[in-house]
Scaffold this motif. Sequence first.
Motif, PDB file in Angstrom:
ATOM      1  N   LEU A 103       4.300 -29.815 -18.126  1.00  7.43           N
ATOM      2  CA  LEU A 103       4.926 -28.101 -17.963  1.00  7.43           C
ATOM      3  C   LEU A 103       4.141 -27.306 -18.880  1.00  7.43           C
ATOM      4  O   LEU A 103       3.589 -27.891 -20.113  1.00  7.43           O
ATOM      5  CB  LEU A 103       6.466 -28.152 -18.651  1.00  7.43           C
ATOM      6  CG  LEU A 103       7.389 -29.007 -17.625  1.00  7.43           C
ATOM      7  CD1 LEU A 103       8.849 -28.941 -18.382  1.00  7.43           C
ATOM      8  CD2 LEU A 103       7.721 -28.410 -16.306  1.00  7.43           C
ATOM      9  N   THR A 104       3.425 -26.419 -18.552  1.00  6.69           N
ATOM     10  CA  THR A 104       2.808 -25.340 -19.433  1.00  6.69           C
ATOM     11  C   THR A 104       3.498 -24.053 -19.456  1.00  6.69           C
ATOM     12  O   THR A 104       4.304 -23.487 -18.689  1.00  6.69           O
ATOM     13  CB  THR A 104       1.563 -25.053 -18.610  1.00  6.69           C
ATOM     14  OG1 THR A 104       1.894 -24.523 -17.386  1.00  6.69           O
ATOM     15  CG2 THR A 104       0.766 -26.267 -18.220  1.00  6.69           C
ATOM     16  N   PRO A 105       3.363 -23.722 -20.907  1.00  9.20           N
ATOM     17  CA  PRO A 105       4.030 -22.475 -21.147  1.00  9.20           C
ATOM     18  C   PRO A 105       3.632 -21.285 -20.661  1.00  9.20           C
ATOM     19  O   PRO A 105       2.431 -21.119 -20.337  1.00  9.20           O
ATOM     20  CB  PRO A 105       3.996 -22.502 -22.644  1.00  9.20           C
ATOM     21  CG  PRO A 105       2.826 -23.316 -23.006  1.00  9.20           C
ATOM     22  CD  PRO A 105       2.726 -24.210 -21.945  1.00  9.20           C
TER      23      PRO A 105
END
Length: 113
Positions: A103-105
């Motif tokens: 997951l990437t912000p």
Amino acid sequence: MPNDQQPPRPTRLALLRVPLFRLLAINLAIGACAATLLVGGLLLINPAHLRDLIFADSSPVVAIFLLLGSFLVTFGSAAMGSAIMAQGRKEDDGGGGGGKLQLTPQKLIDEPR
């Protein structure tokens, strides 16, 4: 005598040579053992006077047969299903499902209205 060899006779356990059938049969037996142990344990522990209720009936064999049959279907199918679903797993897999999802912000931008 052109050919003295006879064709091989089919054996009784020829189905056990099929790998998928053998897998299902083994796991069905595992589920059946678990179901039998569970029903025996329920009769031994006697939760909520289940054993007393069963043996007070005029035909306790029918009640035990129905209880054992339902547990056999449930545990046998659960064991067979889990064996089928585990077929696609690699041996070196570290367990757990879902793969490696990163997951990437994300930055939220407030837009003026």
